[in-house]
Design a protein around this motif. Structure first.
Motif, short mmCIF file in Angstrom:
data_model
loop_
_atom_site.label_atom_id
_atom_site.label_comp_id
_atom_site.label_asym_id
_atom_site.label_seq_id
_atom_site.Cartn_x
_atom_site.Cartn_y
_atom_site.Cartn_z
N GLU A 156 0.87 -1.17 0.00
CA GLU A 156 0.00 0.00 0.00
C GLU A 156 0.91 1.22 0.00
N ILE A 157 1.00 1.88 -1.14
CA ILE A 157 1.90 3.03 -1.27
C ILE A 157 1.36 4.20 -0.46
N VAL A 158 2.25 4.81 0.34
CA VAL A 158 1.87 5.98 1.14
C VAL A 158 2.78 7.14 0.79
N ILE B 249 11.31 3.60 0.10
CA ILE B 249 10.66 2.91 1.22
C ILE B 249 9.36 2.24 0.79
N ASN B 250 8.78 2.67 -0.34
CA ASN B 250 7.53 2.05 -0.81
C ASN B 250 7.76 0.86 -1.72
N THR B 251 8.94 0.75 -2.30
CA THR B 251 9.21 -0.37 -3.22
C THR B 251 10.05 -1.47 -2.60
N SER B 252 10.63 -1.23 -1.46
CA SER B 252 11.52 -2.22 -0.84
C SER B 252 10.73 -3.37 -0.22
N TYR B 253 11.40 -4.52 -0.13
CA TYR B 253 10.78 -5.71 0.47
C TYR B 253 11.28 -5.87 1.90
N TYR B 254 10.33 -6.07 2.83
CA TYR B 254 10.65 -6.11 4.25
C TYR B 254 10.47 -7.49 4.88
N ILE C 213 6.60 0.35 3.21
CA ILE C 213 6.63 0.61 4.64
C ILE C 213 5.27 0.45 5.31
N GLN C 214 4.18 0.75 4.59
CA GLN C 214 2.86 0.62 5.20
C GLN C 214 2.55 -0.84 5.49
N ALA C 215 2.76 -1.71 4.50
CA ALA C 215 2.53 -3.13 4.71
C ALA C 215 3.46 -3.68 5.77
N ALA C 216 4.70 -3.18 5.82
CA ALA C 216 5.66 -3.64 6.83
C ALA C 216 5.23 -3.22 8.23
N ALA C 217 4.75 -1.99 8.38
CA ALA C 217 4.28 -1.53 9.68
C ALA C 217 3.15 -2.40 10.18
N GLN C 218 2.25 -2.79 9.27
CA GLN C 218 1.15 -3.67 9.66
C GLN C 218 1.65 -5.08 9.96
N ALA C 219 2.57 -5.57 9.14
CA ALA C 219 3.04 -6.95 9.29
C ALA C 219 3.81 -7.16 10.59
N TYR C 220 4.60 -6.17 11.02
CA TYR C 220 5.47 -6.35 12.18
C TYR C 220 4.93 -5.73 13.47
N TYR C 221 4.11 -4.67 13.33
CA TYR C 221 3.63 -4.00 14.53
C TYR C 221 2.11 -3.78 14.57
N GLY C 222 1.42 -4.17 13.50
CA GLY C 222 -0.03 -4.05 13.49
C GLY C 222 -0.54 -2.63 13.51
N ILE C 223 0.24 -1.68 13.00
CA ILE C 223 -0.14 -0.27 12.98
C ILE C 223 0.12 0.29 11.60
N VAL D 141 -12.75 6.13 1.26
CA VAL D 141 -11.85 5.43 0.34
C VAL D 141 -10.75 6.39 -0.06
N THR D 142 -9.50 5.90 -0.08
CA THR D 142 -8.39 6.69 -0.60
C THR D 142 -7.72 5.91 -1.72
N TYR D 143 -7.15 6.65 -2.66
CA TYR D 143 -6.43 6.04 -3.78
C TYR D 143 -5.27 6.96 -4.13
N GLY D 144 -4.07 6.42 -4.07
CA GLY D 144 -2.90 7.24 -4.35
C GLY D 144 -2.75 8.38 -3.37
N GLY D 145 -3.20 8.17 -2.15
CA GLY D 145 -3.08 9.20 -1.12
C GLY D 145 -4.17 10.24 -1.15
#
Length: 775
Positions: A84-86, A180-185, A192-202, A530-534
């Protein structure tokens, strides 16, 4: 031979050594080096001119669609890539700095490349020593977005050139956001958004500096550094890397030493794998997706197919209006009042019972809870949104709405109000219709002269069949359409007065919400934002225009309180909270309904018969799996009426989730809410008659002999009928207060059933029995 020659001979090979010395003079070596440098520079210039910044790799920005409940809980992620690009402004500044400190301290000052690191990488690639770190953030972003991870000389040279050009073309913030939006975590998380959810649930905007430093450290070795699966050595390495990041931040003056000393390693939670769209989650996500597709199609002027393709491409963050507490309670209420009582092993009919329900806030149209059935993958059809079952007598309030809104009159010119007297004789032919129609009341009960209010309370078919004709079926269907039903392909025939058309619980909740909202159109909406592209996506307004007058809507609401206080909806009666609603039971008992509302909540519940497997009826008719079948006998009972399971589910849910009691604010002088009916006297037999009050529109007539059966009018008899005194234009007799029948034999109700009106025996527009499928 001279002495010089002799000496050279004794040394041996003197002549060749001189030739080498003459060949490799320092001037020639310097010239060669300079030539190679010039050649390299020329080659690089050529490469720089030749290599353009390519189009980005679509896979590098492929996103999931994220669906959340109203409280922010993630319901589902759909799509092949969990990303999810932020925008960078959604990432705290300190967290941004953790990535720079980890990967490229000179990021804000450099030109996008590290020549020394790149040369080292090239050398290692040529010599086969494997990949080498040291690239800048810009180079890593270029690799992620424009190129790939191949370890070849040509790819590294392209990376160098493109990085220089990207650094010139884009700002540092743009590059950092891309990185930070294209890197794999790890954990399947991209960005980073998906990573924040995956590791800290936020969400990313909630990350603190310690958590950001861990995510930045992960990028060096996502699998090895994932705390939940790391070896002791891996945990030591990632902690060292975490400390390295924070120490660099202190060195860059992005973090104070005192604050740094207070930070503790933020252990992430274990990996939480999504079990998939099972249970009610599947229904919620699919309905939200369907509504999103319709919204995108309207906003972007696309066909539904093109809008679906855009939604499928990902990038939408969708928040539903579903209240998790109300959703949980609705599921519990269905279990409490229905599914826990079903036992398919003992009774085959129990396997055919399906439930659907939708709960809506009438003030804003938001769908607060939805029950779609047994759940995915057991039952994919969403019972809350399916439209193939007859709505039965829940349609009757729409007929009254049409009558009041159009100021309709009976056949003899009497205005139709809640107190107008009609003839409630079962199977009485309607007058004024081009199509013969004589619907039976439930159990064939004859009610004789009866007010509209009591006819609604008891759900009397013969009264509303005549009222529909009095109003005009075209006007009835137009009103139904304005209130929210899909009537485009429905015939305007008298049989529609029995609710023969199909609709969903969600649609019916919207219709009754419109009445609850004083006549302003309410279109139930499951999307909250709903948001799309911020950017925010514009959602249609759930509250529309005034489709019927406030007086009309409030009058119907007032009448519907009588259904609960003194009618078929008595199962939901509450001493403190006023309730309005209507029951419904379709032909052959294939569906049963209760749709009811308080000032703040509208909920529609349907129980449907859907064949769990192919079979044969008692008369030998074969049916396929999924066919509409009767639910009679479910849970060991008899007929399943709207006042039974549907009303019980409604009450168990509604009274558990509503707040303090609140009265209806009604602008009307008619109906049960303004003149409460007298509580019925307990009896072993129903009392279908209704004694007119002084305000009735029908003049009094002599009471018949209690032992004499009320005459059945002949609609074909010419000339005026001397006994035609009621508001229906048909012969009506004022009932004798002492005669509970007053118009025909009374039949005892079935045990445990509260739908004592007329909700069966549907016929088509030609007077033939209907098949119960709503068509």
């Amino acid at each position: 031979m001279g002495r010089a020659d002799e000496r050279r001979g004794r040394r041996g090979g003197g002549a060749p050594r001189g030739r080498v010395r003459r060949l490799f003079t320092w001037k020639k070596l310097l010239g060669t080096v300079l030539g190679l440098c010039l050649l390299g520079i020329a080659g690089f210039v050529g490469l720089y001119l030749y290599v353009d910044v390519p189009e980005g790799n679509p896979d590098a920005t492929q996103q999931a669609n994220v669906y959340k409940l109203a409280d922010g809980t993630v319901l589902a992620r759909t799509g092949q890539r969990n990303r999810e690009i932020v925008s960078l402004d959604r990432v705290p500044k300190a967290v941004q700095h953790t990535f720079v400190a980890a990967e490229n301290k000179s990021f804000y000052k450099d030109r996008g490349v590290d020549l020394k690191g790149t040369a080292r990488g090239l050398l290692n690639t040529v010599t086969g020593k494997g990949k080498q770190g040291g690239s800048t953030i810009t180079q890593q972003y270029v690799k992620n977005y424009y190129l790939n991870a191949d370890q070849t000389v040509s790819r590294k040279l392209k990376e160098l050139v493109i990085s220089l050009k990207v650094d010139q073309k884009y700002s540092k913030d743009d590059i950092l956001a891309g990185y930070i939006n294209t890197s794999y975590y790890g954990r399947g998380a991209y960005g980073i958004q998906a990573a924040a959810q995956a590791y800290y649930g936020i969400d990313a905007d909630q990350l603190n500096v310690a958590q950001g430093a861990y995510l930045a450290a992960l990028l060096q070795a996502p699998s090895q550094y994932d705390w939940s699966v790391a070896t002791p050595h891996g945990k030591t390495l990632v902690k060292n890397r975490w400390n390295y990041v924070l120490d660099n931040m202190v060195g860059q003056h992005w973090l104070g030493a005192t604050e740094r000393a207070k930070l503790a390693f933020p252990v992430p939670h274990g990996e939480q794998r999504d079990a998939g769209l099972t249970g009610q989650k599947g229904y919620l996500q699919k309905e939200a997706e369907n509504e999103l597709i319709r919204t995108v199609a309207k906003n972007d002027d696309l066909s539904l197919d093109d809008a679906k393709a855009k939604v499928d491409a990902g990038g939408y963050t969708v928040t539903l209006g579903i209240d998790p507490k109300k959703q949980a309670r609705l599921e519990k209420s269905v279990k409490n009042e229905l599914t826990s009582k079903l036992d398919p092993r003992r009774r085959s009919v129990d396997a055919n019972v399906q439930a659907g329900a939708a709960s809506v806030d009438p003030k804003n149209g938001r769908v607060l809870a939805l029950y779609g059935g047994a759940g995915w993958p057991e039952h994919y059809t969403d019972n809350a949104t399916r439209r193939d079952y007859q709505v039965a007598s829940t349609f009757k309030p729409l007929i009254l709405t049409a009558a009041l809104e159009n100021k309709a009159k009976t056949q003899d010119g009497t205005p139709i109000t809640a107190s107008t007297i009609y003839d409630g004789t079962s199977e009485r032919p309607v007058k004024g219709s081009d199509v013969a129609f004589d619907p039976p009341n439930e159990d064939g009960v004859d009610y004789g002269p009866i007010s509209v209010q009591t006819a609604m309370n008891k759900s009397v078919n013969s009264v509303f069949a005549q009222m529909g004709v009095d109003v005009g079926m075209d006007e009835v269907m137009k009103t139904a359409g304005r209130l929210g039903l899909d009537v485009e392909h429905e015939e305007a025939v008298p049989a529609q007065t029995l609710g023969s058309m199909g609709a969903s619980p969600l649609q019916m909740a919207g219709v009754y919400a419109t009445l609850d909202h004083h006549g302003r159109k309410v279109t139930p909406q499951i999307l909250k934002s709903v948001t799309y592209g911020g950017a925010d996506v514009k959602l249609p307004s759930a509250i529309g225009d005034q489709v019927v007058s406030r007086q009309t809507a409030d009058s119907v609401t007032s009448v519907l309180t009588g259904v609960v206080d003194d009618g078929t909806g008595s199962a939901v009666r509450d001493r403190t909270q006023p309730v309005a609603g209507k029951t419904g039971t379709s032909d052959d008992n294939k569906s049963a309904w209760f749709t009811g509302f308080t000032p703040d909540l509208v909920t529609s519940v349907g129980v449907f018969g859907e064949a769990a497997k192919a079979g044969t009826t008692a008369d030998g008719t074969k049916y396929a799996k999924g066919a509409q079948v009767s639910v009679r006998g479910a849970a060991g009972g008899g007929r399943v009426n709207g006042g039974g399971f549907p009303a019980q589910i409604w009450a168990d849910y509604t009274f558990a989730v509503i707040g303090a009691p609140e009265k209806f604010d009604l602008d009307t002088d008619m109906g049960a809410a303004t003149t409460p009916s007298t509580a019925p006297t307990p009896s072993d037999t129903p009392t279908p008659s209704d004694t007119p009050s002084p305000s009735t529109t029908a003049p009094e007539s002599p009471s018949p002999d209690p032992t004499t059966e009320s005459p059945t009018p002949d609609p074909t008899t010419p000339g005026p009928d001397p006994t035609d005194t009621g508001g229906s234009g048909l012969p009506t007799l004022t009932p004798d207060p002492g005669d509970p029948g007053s118009g025909g034999p009374s039949l005892p109700p079935l045990p445990g059933q509260g739908d004592g009106g007329g909700e069966q025996g549907g016929q088509d527009g030609h007077g033939r029995p209907q098949d119960g499928n709503g068509v």
